[in-house]
Design a protein around this motif. Structure first.
Motif, PDB file in Angstrom:
ATOM      1  N   ALA A 122     -29.715  -5.665  -7.974  1.00 42.69           N
ATOM      2  CA  ALA A 122     -29.251  -4.884  -6.818  1.00 42.69           C
ATOM      3  C   ALA A 122     -28.243  -3.829  -7.279  1.00 42.69           C
ATOM      4  O   ALA A 122     -28.333  -2.660  -6.903  1.00 42.69           O
ATOM      5  CB  ALA A 122     -28.617  -5.806  -5.779  1.00 42.69           C
ATOM      6  N   GLU A 123     -27.325  -4.253  -8.128  1.00 40.09           N
ATOM      7  CA  GLU A 123     -26.285  -3.344  -8.591  1.00 40.09           C
ATOM      8  C   GLU A 123     -26.887  -2.250  -9.482  1.00 40.09           C
ATOM      9  O   GLU A 123     -26.589  -1.068  -9.329  1.00 40.09           O
ATOM     10  CB  GLU A 123     -25.235  -4.144  -9.369  1.00 40.09           C
ATOM     11  CG  GLU A 123     -23.945  -3.390  -9.553  1.00 40.09           C
ATOM     12  CD  GLU A 123     -22.846  -4.300 -10.079  1.00 40.09           C
ATOM     13  OE1 GLU A 123     -23.160  -5.402 -10.596  1.00 40.09           O
ATOM     14  OE2 GLU A 123     -21.672  -3.902  -9.986  1.00 40.09           O
ATOM     15  N   ARG A 124     -27.766  -2.687 -10.387  1.00 41.77           N
ATOM     16  CA  ARG A 124     -28.381  -1.735 -11.321  1.00 41.77           C
ATOM     17  C   ARG A 124     -29.200  -0.693 -10.552  1.00 41.77           C
ATOM     18  O   ARG A 124     -29.063   0.507 -10.766  1.00 41.77           O
ATOM     19  CB  ARG A 124     -29.286  -2.491 -12.294  1.00 41.77           C
ATOM     20  CG  ARG A 124     -29.856  -1.618 -13.401  1.00 41.77           C
ATOM     21  CD  ARG A 124     -31.039  -2.282 -14.085  1.00 41.77           C
ATOM     22  NE  ARG A 124     -32.215  -2.316 -13.205  1.00 41.77           N
ATOM     23  CZ  ARG A 124     -33.373  -2.860 -13.548  1.00 41.77           C
ATOM     24  NH1 ARG A 124     -33.504  -3.463 -14.718  1.00 41.77           N
ATOM     25  NH2 ARG A 124     -34.384  -2.843 -12.710  1.00 41.77           N
ATOM     26  N   ASP A 125     -30.027  -1.161  -9.630  1.00 39.07           N
ATOM     27  CA  ASP A 125     -30.903  -0.229  -8.913  1.00 39.07           C
ATOM     28  C   ASP A 125     -30.115   0.708  -8.007  1.00 39.07           C
ATOM     29  O   ASP A 125     -30.422   1.892  -7.906  1.00 39.07           O
ATOM     30  CB  ASP A 125     -31.941  -1.002  -8.091  1.00 39.07           C
ATOM     31  CG  ASP A 125     -32.918  -1.753  -8.997  1.00 39.07           C
ATOM     32  OD1 ASP A 125     -32.835  -1.568 -10.230  1.00 39.07           O
ATOM     33  OD2 ASP A 125     -33.749  -2.519  -8.481  1.00 39.07           O
ATOM     34  N   ALA A 126     -29.094   0.164  -7.360  1.00 39.20           N
ATOM     35  CA  ALA A 126     -28.289   1.012  -6.477  1.00 39.20           C
ATOM     36  C   ALA A 126     -27.643   2.124  -7.291  1.00 39.20           C
ATOM     37  O   ALA A 126     -27.570   3.269  -6.863  1.00 39.20           O
ATOM     38  CB  ALA A 126     -27.226   0.187  -5.762  1.00 39.20           C
ATOM     39  N   LYS A 127     -27.207   1.773  -8.473  1.00 36.40           N
ATOM     40  CA  LYS A 127     -26.512   2.742  -9.313  1.00 36.40           C
ATOM     41  C   LYS A 127     -27.498   3.763  -9.880  1.00 36.40           C
ATOM     42  O   LYS A 127     -27.277   4.970  -9.772  1.00 36.40           O
ATOM     43  CB  LYS A 127     -25.798   1.989 -10.450  1.00 36.40           C
ATOM     44  CG  LYS A 127     -24.639   2.755 -11.048  1.00 36.40           C
ATOM     45  CD  LYS A 127     -23.757   1.830 -11.884  1.00 36.40           C
ATOM     46  CE  LYS A 127     -23.782   2.274 -13.320  1.00 36.40           C
ATOM     47  NZ  LYS A 127     -24.371   1.387 -14.280  1.00 36.40           N
ATOM     48  N   ASP A 128     -28.588   3.277 -10.478  1.00 37.64           N
ATOM     49  CA  ASP A 128     -29.530   4.182 -11.136  1.00 37.64           C
ATOM     50  C   ASP A 128     -30.354   4.977 -10.135  1.00 37.64           C
ATOM     51  O   ASP A 128     -30.351   6.201 -10.136  1.00 37.64           O
ATOM     52  CB  ASP A 128     -30.483   3.392 -12.047  1.00 37.64           C
ATOM     53  CG  ASP A 128     -29.726   2.720 -13.183  1.00 37.64           C
ATOM     54  OD1 ASP A 128     -28.511   2.997 -13.320  1.00 37.64           O
ATOM     55  OD2 ASP A 128     -30.340   1.925 -13.920  1.00 37.64           O
ATOM     56  N   ILE A 129     -31.059   4.250  -9.300  1.00 40.63           N
ATOM     57  CA  ILE A 129     -31.970   4.901  -8.362  1.00 40.63           C
ATOM     58  C   ILE A 129     -31.202   5.592  -7.243  1.00 40.63           C
ATOM     59  O   ILE A 129     -31.611   6.626  -6.728  1.00 40.63           O
ATOM     60  CB  ILE A 129     -32.977   3.869  -7.802  1.00 40.63           C
ATOM     61  CG1 ILE A 129     -33.815   3.301  -8.939  1.00 40.63           C
ATOM     62  CG2 ILE A 129     -33.858   4.470  -6.731  1.00 40.63           C
ATOM     63  CD1 ILE A 129     -34.655   4.308  -9.694  1.00 40.63           C
ATOM     64  N   GLY A 130     -30.045   4.999  -6.904  1.00 43.14           N
ATOM     65  CA  GLY A 130     -29.229   5.576  -5.841  1.00 43.14           C
ATOM     66  C   GLY A 130     -28.889   7.035  -6.086  1.00 43.14           C
ATOM     67  O   GLY A 130     -28.704   7.811  -5.149  1.00 43.14           O
ATOM     68  N   ARG A 131     -28.825   7.412  -7.345  1.00 43.22           N
ATOM     69  CA  ARG A 131     -28.484   8.810  -7.666  1.00 43.22           C
ATOM     70  C   ARG A 131     -29.509   9.783  -7.096  1.00 43.22           C
ATOM     71  O   ARG A 131     -29.179  10.915  -6.735  1.00 43.22           O
ATOM     72  CB  ARG A 131     -28.368   8.991  -9.179  1.00 43.22           C
ATOM     73  CG  ARG A 131     -26.972   8.612  -9.663  1.00 43.22           C
ATOM     74  CD  ARG A 131     -26.923   8.271 -11.144  1.00 43.22           C
ATOM     75  NE  ARG A 131     -27.487   9.314 -11.983  1.00 43.22           N
ATOM     76  CZ  ARG A 131     -27.984   9.087 -13.209  1.00 43.22           C
ATOM     77  NH1 ARG A 131     -27.992   7.866 -13.692  1.00 43.22           N
ATOM     78  NH2 ARG A 131     -28.460  10.076 -13.924  1.00 43.22           N
ATOM     79  N   ILE A 132     -30.752   9.338  -7.042  1.00 45.81           N
ATOM     80  CA  ILE A 132     -31.799  10.208  -6.477  1.00 45.81           C
ATOM     81  C   ILE A 132     -31.508  10.482  -5.004  1.00 45.81           C
ATOM     82  O   ILE A 132     -31.547  11.611  -4.537  1.00 45.81           O
ATOM     83  CB  ILE A 132     -33.202   9.546  -6.583  1.00 45.81           C
ATOM     84  CG1 ILE A 132     -33.465   9.065  -8.005  1.00 45.81           C
ATOM     85  CG2 ILE A 132     -34.277  10.498  -6.090  1.00 45.81           C
ATOM     86  CD1 ILE A 132     -34.774   8.292  -8.153  1.00 45.81           C
TER      87      ILE A 132
END
Ligand code: ADP
Length: 801
Positions: A122-132
């Motif tokens: 959850a943390e990884r995806d929010a950080k990485d993908i969240g940038r989009i």
């Protein structure tokens, strides 16, 4: 046109649009969000704006994190927007795929939940993908176990929120126990994208989410039953053919009890029952008054005979922790129900925790069905497509891989004994390791991991062991399993969802070799293990080593197979790989899969009833929370409560002397508390019309209510007090009710009801119980309001003066 063709065509168009977006300036691209929102506001649907939205966010992905979605990823994204399940192999980039439908559906402004299986993801995806998404001007939130309640509310308010399934479900339950509207964290269930959807909706769906508290019951009984269980002797379960059973033959009993592993049940023999009666000094164990005792004895026997340490559970720091049989993960905080957990604690000599009672509970099935639209992704869903369709109304679409799969899947190798199998596995590891090929060995129990660990140490081979005991680090370790010469031993799905990248030398050495050391109950889990190798066209290999001692095969009669093979002269170190073996394995897995699906379906039948009732009570609770003022609610509760008392006693149009006395007494208790038995309203008299009497009493009760209201110095405080009383009564009664329902369900499965479907009986009884509960809530609320001692805490106006 086939489904895949249709998707490919759509994806081609979107891809072309995406390419044309390259011409746009950053500002122009970002402005797309406003444009698309405006189109929605003008009446276009989400599906209509999908192509433009996907094209824009696809280009944004490239500009913000440097990844341009492949066509197959766009195909997956289309499927997700349609509320279906996209089966997309591991390594195909599901995280990026989810970014597209998350963006599109967030444009409606009602929130999108992206659901992962652990905090790390959850943390990884929010950080990485969240940038989009942030690039496109949307807000992105993330909720972890450690997030505070105030933070949670803020994070849920974001356009897109990344969160684990567990946290999401528990927040729902917690919100429905909130004392004030503003304490609720969630804001509805619009659209969710579930990553590893099979794990969440199938594997985890077997255990409901439960918020519980302690009951204060004594724990001594567990210790006693544990002692008894140790003294009891296990008998043989005699198998009878259908013909024998039909001719009235009874199985011959030996020992004190028999164990049926397949159905996970324990039965006492006559001799066993007598032993229990003697042990506890009672006459008849079958007597109703000993139901709980009987239950605890069975639980103790189950703990000793069916629950295995380091397979079903582990003991860590004096605590018994459940291991999920599918994922091999420890489930902190979860406990077996029905006293089984306490029985295991007694068996292991751990401190026995007090029995708990349930405050709130929901299954994932019911929880996720609340969403207006839901979808999911996983590498392995196809084998379970019927279940997804039947239970969640989601179809499964298999998306082709970006590059053809190069992995070589070898035939199973079968050995006679477990020992021979492990020896061969170690030989295979040695062989591959010598060439520098990385090896990932999947085991289904911690015990097996430890056996291999020991054997590899003896061989002097450097390796890493990953089991559920080290949950925190597993993702990082698994990620390294693709390095040249690496040997990794992992339980079933340790580090699931983590990409295993190969280095150049590992690729040259043939890619990742996956070795399975058992077939799992479900083919899907085997496929997951295989799928860890051969991602994105990488080279790779998979092979399963089995033995006739393996549990899955043993339950389905591998003994007979063993005899045949030994007779043909097979030695324990020999292995065979032929069609008969494969068919046998497949059949065993099929039977178990069907069995498990059957169990889950059955649970659902009962759970459907609970769910309808939960929806009703939560809606009623919400109404109380939302009301500016609960005065009218309370007044109508008063009226209903009085009517209920009158109806309870008065049979005919006119009230008899005896009925009148009873009514009078009970009304007095209701509105004055027990201390005022002599209470007598002004106009009432015996022989009165029932209707008239009711009117009199309702008026009297309402007058009394107005008096109470005036006793409070501040009417707002009184209003809040009243709201809290109603909520509290709902919560307490509902809590008792769900525990009663659980008991009902257990009793129904114990007692035969002839030809009648137990689920139907359950439904009828549960309905009666529900309406009784609704009456009790009203009664209790009124009684509490009238009798509460808080009156002294809130001094009378004149007394305060
Ligand atoms: P999955 O969850 O499907 O197994 P991941 O989401 O973990 O896959 O992604 C696997 C890897 O592929 C990640 O390193 C990711 O950055 C990379 N990836 C995903 N999509 C693309 C793409 N379109 N182009 C290049 N790399 C990609």
């Amino acid at each position: 046109m086939s489904e895949i063709k249709r998707l490919r065509k759509m994806a081609d168009k979107i891809y072309a649009k995406m390419e044309s977006m390259q011409q746009l300036s950053d500002d122009e691209l970002k402005h797309k969000t406003e444009e698309l929102k405006a189109r929605l506001a003008n009446g276009e649907t989400v599906d209509q704006i999908m192509p433009d939205a996907y094209a824009a966010v696809g280009e944004a992905a490239y500009r913000s994190i440097g990844l341009r979605p492949y066509k197959v990823q766009i195909m997956g994204a289309i499927v997700l927007n349609e509320g279906k399940i996209a089966e997309q192999k591991t390594g195909e980039g599901k995280t990026l795929i989810a970014a597209l439908p998350a963006y599109l559906n967030a444009l409606e402004g009602k929130g999108v939940h992206v659901v992962t299986v652990n905090d790390y993801l959850a943390e990884r995806d929010a950080k990485d993908i969240g940038r989009i998404h942030e690039y496109m001007g949307l807000t992105v939130g993330c909720i972890l176990k450690t997030t505070s309640p105030e933070e949670k509310k803020k994070e849920y308010a974001k356009d897109i929120t990344y969160i684990t399934n567990t946290e999401l479900g528990f927040d729902y339950l917690r919100d429905n126990m909130a004392q004030r509207m503003e304490d609720k964290a969630q804001r509805g269930f619009h659209y969710c994208i579930i990553d590893e959807v099979d794990s969440v909706l199938i594997d985890e769906a077997r255990t409901p989410l439960i918020i519980s508290g302690v009951t204060g019951k004594s724990t001594k009984l567990y210790t006693a039953c544990n002692e008894l269980a140790k003294q009891m002797e296990k008998g043989e379960l005699q198998e009878l053919s259908k013909v024998d059973l039909l001719s009235g033959e009874r199985p011959e009993e030996t020992g004190d009890y028999t164990v049926d592993e397949e159905h996970h049940s324990v039965t006492l023999t006559l001799q066993g029952i007598e032993k229990c009666e003697k042990f506890f000094g009672i006459e008849n164990l079958a007597d109703k008054s000993h139901t709980e005792l009987m239950h605890n004895i069975i639980a103790a026997l189950k703990a000793h005979n069916l629950m295995k340490k380091d397979k079903d559970y582990v003991v860590k720091n004096g605590e018994v922790l459940i291991v999920d049989s599918f994922t091999g993960r420890i489930q902190p905080g979860r406990r077996y129900s029905d006293g089984l957990h306490q029985a295991i604690e007694a068996k292991e000599g751990c401190g026995i925790k007090e029995e708990t009672c349930t405050y709130a509970t929901v299954t994932y099935q019911n929880f996720f069905n609340k969403y207006d639209k839901k979808c999911g992704m996983t590498g392995t869903a196809y084998t379970e497509r019927k279940e997804f369709k039947d239970i969640y109304h989601m179809s499964v679409v298999r998306i082709p891989t970006n590059k053809p799969v190069q992995r070589e899947d070898n035939a199973d190798r079968m050995f006679l004994t477990k020992k021979a199998k492990f020896k061969a596995v170690v030989d295979e590891i040695k062989k591959s390791h010598a060439t520098g090929q990385p090896v990932l060995v999947g085991t289904s129990t911690i015990n097996d991991s430890e056996i291999l660990d020991k054997m590899l140490k003896e061989e002097g081979l450097q390796h890493t062991v990953l089991n559920a005991k080290f949950l925190e680090k597993e993702a990082e370790i698994v990620a390294k399993a693709g390095q040249h010469g690496a040997i990794t031993i992992a339980t079933n799905m340790a580090g699931r969802g983590t990409d295993i990248k190969l280095d150049e030398d590992a690729k040259k050495a043939g890619g990742l070799k996956v070795i399975g050391t058992q077939r799992h109950e479900s083919r899907r889990i085997d496929n997951q293990l295989k799928g860890r190798s051969g991602r994105q066209g990488d080279p790779g290999e998979s092979v399963f080593y089995l033995s006739l001692d393996d549990e899955v095969l043993r339950l389905y009669g591998s003994e007979r197979m063993k005899n045949i093979l030994t007779m043909t002269g097979m030695q324990s170190e020999d292995s065979i790989e032929n069609g008969t073996v494969n068919r046998f394995v497949k059949k065993a897995q099929n039977v178990i899969e069907d069995n498990n699906f059957g169990t889950r379906k059955n649970v659902l039948k009962y759970d459907k009833v609970n769910n309808e009732q939960r929806e009703l009570i939560y809606a009623e609770r919400d109404a109380i929370l939302e009301k500016a003022d609960t005065r009218n609610t309370m007044l109508s509760m008063i009226e209903d409560s009085v009517d209920m008392i009158i109806d309870k006693y008065a049979v005919n149009k006119y009230v008899t002397e005896e009925e009148y006395q009873n009514i009078r007494k009970e009304i007095a208790i209701l509105i004055f508390g027990i201390k005022a038995p002599d209470y007598k309203p002004k106009n009432e008299k015996k022989g009165m019309l029932k209707k008239k009497l009711a009117e009199e009493y309702v008026t009297a009760a309402k007058n009394r209510y107005c008096e109470r209201e005036k006793e409070w110095p501040d009417v707002d405080v009184f209003r809040e007090f009243e709201r809290q009383i109603i909520l509290r009564c709902i919560d307490v009664k509902w809590m008792q009710h769900i525990n009663d329902l659980e008991i009902l369900r257990q009793n129904i499965s114990l007692v035969g009801y002839g030809q009648k479907d137990p689920a139907v009986i359950y439904k009828l009884k549960a309905f009666d119980m529900f309406s009784k509960m609704s009456d009790d809530i009203k009664n209790d609320a009124v009684y509490t309001l009238f009798s509460s001692r808080l009156r002294t805490a809130a001094p009378k106006k004149n007394a305060a003066a």
